[in-house]
Each structure stands twice: as structure tokens, then as C-alpha cells.
Design an enzyme around this catalytic site. Sequence first.
Site, mmCIF file in Angstrom:
data_model
loop_
_atom_site.group_PDB
_atom_site.id
_atom_site.type_symbol
_atom_site.label_atom_id
_atom_site.label_comp_id
_atom_site.label_asym_id
_atom_site.label_seq_id
_atom_site.Cartn_x
_atom_site.Cartn_y
_atom_site.Cartn_z
ATOM 1 N N GLY A 72 0.828 -1.193 -0.196
ATOM 2 C CA GLY A 72 0.060 -0.191 -0.218
ATOM 3 C C GLY A 72 0.809 1.382 0.042
ATOM 4 C CG ASN A 152 -3.903 4.716 9.880
ATOM 5 O OD1 ASN A 152 -4.261 5.630 9.251
ATOM 6 N ND2 ASN A 152 -2.859 4.426 10.657
ATOM 7 C CD GLN A 180 -6.614 0.664 8.245
ATOM 8 O OE1 GLN A 180 -7.476 -0.317 8.408
ATOM 9 N NE2 GLN A 180 -5.360 0.238 8.263
ATOM 10 N N GLY A 201 -3.032 -5.797 0.006
ATOM 11 C CA GLY A 201 -3.773 -6.831 0.224
ATOM 12 C C GLY A 201 -3.799 -7.624 1.658
ATOM 13 C CG HIS A 202 -0.758 -6.358 4.985
ATOM 14 N ND1 HIS A 202 -0.922 -6.048 6.132
ATOM 15 C CD2 HIS A 202 -0.464 -5.513 4.142
ATOM 16 C CE1 HIS A 202 -0.460 -4.769 6.279
ATOM 17 N NE2 HIS A 202 -0.092 -4.397 5.088
ATOM 18 C CB CYS A 326 5.428 4.051 21.560
ATOM 19 S SG CYS A 326 5.157 5.506 22.590
HETATM 20 N N1 PLP Z 1 -2.209 3.633 4.251
HETATM 21 C C1 PLP Z 1 -3.085 3.378 5.444
HETATM 22 C C2 PLP Z 1 -4.297 4.216 5.840
HETATM 23 C C3 PLP Z 1 -2.528 2.025 6.044
HETATM 24 O O1 PLP Z 1 -3.418 1.796 7.209
HETATM 25 C C4 PLP Z 1 -1.549 1.372 5.744
HETATM 26 C C5 PLP Z 1 -1.021 0.300 6.461
HETATM 27 O O2 PLP Z 1 -1.246 0.117 7.914
HETATM 28 C C6 PLP Z 1 -0.844 1.763 4.585
HETATM 29 C C7 PLP Z 1 -1.172 2.903 3.857
HETATM 30 C C8 PLP Z 1 0.350 1.114 4.259
HETATM 31 O O3 PLP Z 1 0.231 -0.183 3.778
HETATM 32 P P1 PLP Z 1 1.315 -1.466 3.566
HETATM 33 O O4 PLP Z 1 1.536 -1.718 4.849
HETATM 34 O O5 PLP Z 1 0.617 -2.250 2.619
HETATM 35 O O6 PLP Z 1 2.500 -0.776 3.094
#
Ligand code: PLP
Length: 392
Positions: A72, A152, A180, A201-202, A326
Site C-alpha cells: 500500500g 487507520n 483501510q 492485500g494484507h 511508540c
Molecule cells: N495507508 C494506510 C491508511 C494504512 O493503514 C497502511 C497500513 O497500515 C498503509 C497505507 C500502508 O500499507 P502497507 O502496509 O501495505 O504498505
Amino acid sequence: METSIYFDNAATTPLKKEVLDAMMPYLTKEYGNPSSIYSLGRSSKNALEKAREQVAEAIGAKPSEIYFTGCGSEADNWAIKGTAFAKSKKGKHIISSKIEHHAVLHTLQYLEKQGFEVTYLPVDEFGKVSVEDLKSAIRPDTILITIMMANNEVGTIEPIAEIGKIARENQIVFHTDAVQAVGSIDVDVNELNVDMLSLSGHKFGGPKGVGALYIKSTVRPEVFMHGGAQERMRRAGTENVASVVGLGEAITLATNNLKEKKEKITHLREYLIENILEKIPYVKLNGHRTDRLPGNANFSFNFIEGEALLLMLDIKGIAASSGSACTSGSLDPSHVLLALGLPHEIAHGSLRISIGEQNTKEEIDKLIEVLPDVVLRLREMSPLYEEIMRNQ
Ligand code: PLP
């Protein structure tokens, strides 16, 4: 102690069995390079294209508008830097928000060092961006608006369709980080009026280390990775076939019966929120009361540190997350909670519970049983709490 209850689905989700089954052939006997013309290669290529169709269908796009990425964060980097560099002759002003993920914020900070100017829109106490603020931030040299679909940390859902409409009226490229949102709420690129959208994906039962960027056919950010002809010559590198297949399968599964899943998860969330607010004093729910991701509940507890709370929950076999940064080596409270107007000391005592498809009411009941006692034990170590109790 082994984690028996997992409430950190916003961090990552367990890989679904069906997804692993779909991936397995491409980790074993189907090892062809998708760029090779013999049948073993073509088989991998077909698998990639099937996954592209699955992603496109899930978000209302055309398969030719889907580009696979390494995560992402990469999709966010590509959308933002790619647009900034492609449009820098027209202008160097970008609009975003104060509560974006670091994949967006740090990319913007990098661009600021390259001479771009960024307006970070504030949010209200519930985490919402104001459309009026957006309108007044637009300038003749604004080339990009990047605002996340759902946050997130606190789960607030932003008015993306309205923002997209304004971007379109002003002929400004609009990107949304929907990492998200995809798999949790309905995402349709046409209804949302977006030009680019990032997903990962995850976050919805797929593998880690694979994502996608939707790029509307009329939009041309700069090429992300130079090299071979993969991803229509815009993102070079031999494709991660097995993971892309997993992403495709996961997005199809996640978006199937989404309405029922959303209802079930929202019900669990509401049950949790009601119980926590009732059973624990000096607690605040962060984020929007209704416009929030179905699985997100974010609380701040006065007089305690989020990290201590996480460790105590871990001992009880419960995995959750705190709102602070943290874990990434910084002791600063979360930029999101501060942007919502929370004082530092309250922002420090935050807990994010993110409920996923696999969680049950019994697991929520366990948390409701354990949390009041854990919070009380931690508060009993706080001199401030002791003083308040004494003066009551
Ligand atoms: N954007 C948001 C809103 C996310 O919550 C996250 C992952 O926590 C990311 C981007 C980054 O995604 P990735 O872990 O696949 O790089």
C-alpha cells in the site's frame, strides 16, 4: 503466552485458507515468468490478469486501470510523487490532511524538500475533513489532492465522493488512500470520483507485501519503476505472481456479502463500545460515532499509558494496538489523536481495537471482562488518579 484473541485487524489480517490455496500452485509448480511466451509463462500471465480483473471488479474499475505494487505504501508513493513530478510545470501545490498515514505524510514531506508546497487540512474533533476548508485551500497552482478514505487509527470515513466532485470541477487530480477501506466498506471508484486509489492485500485476508494502485485511464502519473515492460511499462520488475493471485482472491472474498459482514462487525463494535463506556469511568471514544469503519473502536483512558495497557492485554492473550507511535521508536503521541484535539496526556492512553471477520461475540465478551480490571490496576499506579480518588 500465545495470543488467543486477535483484535488488531487494522494492522494486518490473518491470511485466509482459500487465499493460501489459490496461491500455492504459483509458489510451487507454476513458477513461470509471466513475461515468458511458452505455456508455463503464459499460465502465470493468465493468473495475473485474472487477479487484475478481480481487483477491478471489486472497486468498479477497468482491469487496464489496475497496477500491482509491492504494498500500500508503494501505491501511495507512486500516486503522489508520480503526479507531483508529472504536473510540476502546471504548479507545485498539493492539498492533503493532517491525519494521513505516514506513507502519505512522509512522501509529502519529501516533496516539500523538493520545492512543493503542501496544505494539510485540519480535521474536526471526530476526525472529519471539512469540504469548505478544502474549497478555500484550492489555488490556481494546486495539482493534487490526496485525502484518505478511512483513517487507520480512529476509523473515521472521509467525504470522498464530495471531495472528488470538487477536485473534478477544479480539474485537480484526486488520490485517495483506501488501504483501510477496501474490504471493509463499499468502494467504487466511479461513485467516489477518484482518479487514483491505493489498496493493500494484507488488510483484507490477503498476503503481505502486495498492493495495487487504481489509475484512471485519463490520468498519467510518472512511471514508478524503470526497467522491464511489466505493468504496461509503468512499474518494472518481475511480478510477485503468487501474492498478486492471493490479493485477487482475497479482494473477491472480502467484498462478497460485504453488507452482511459489515452488519455483523458493526454490531460487535457497538456492543463493545456500549459496554466499555458503561463499565469504565474516565474513558473517551475517539473518532466519529457513526461514520467509522465497521471494525474500529478507539478509546482513550485517562491516567494510563497505552503501551502498558497493550502489554497487560498481551499477558491475557489479547492482541490490540495503541494510538501512539511508540512502536516506531518515537514517544510522541499519535499525530491523528493530536489533530482531533486530544491533549497529549489523554492521547498517550489510547487503545485501538480493530475487529475482523473472524472475531466472535465470545471474544468481545472476554475483552469486556478483562479490560476494566486491567485499566483499574494501571490507574492504581498513577499518582494523579490517586489524588483524584482522594478528593472525590
Ligand atoms: N495507508 C494506510 C491508511 C494504512 O493503514 C497502511 C497500513 O497500515 C498503509 C497505507 C500502508 O500499507 P502497507 O502496509 O501495505 O504498505
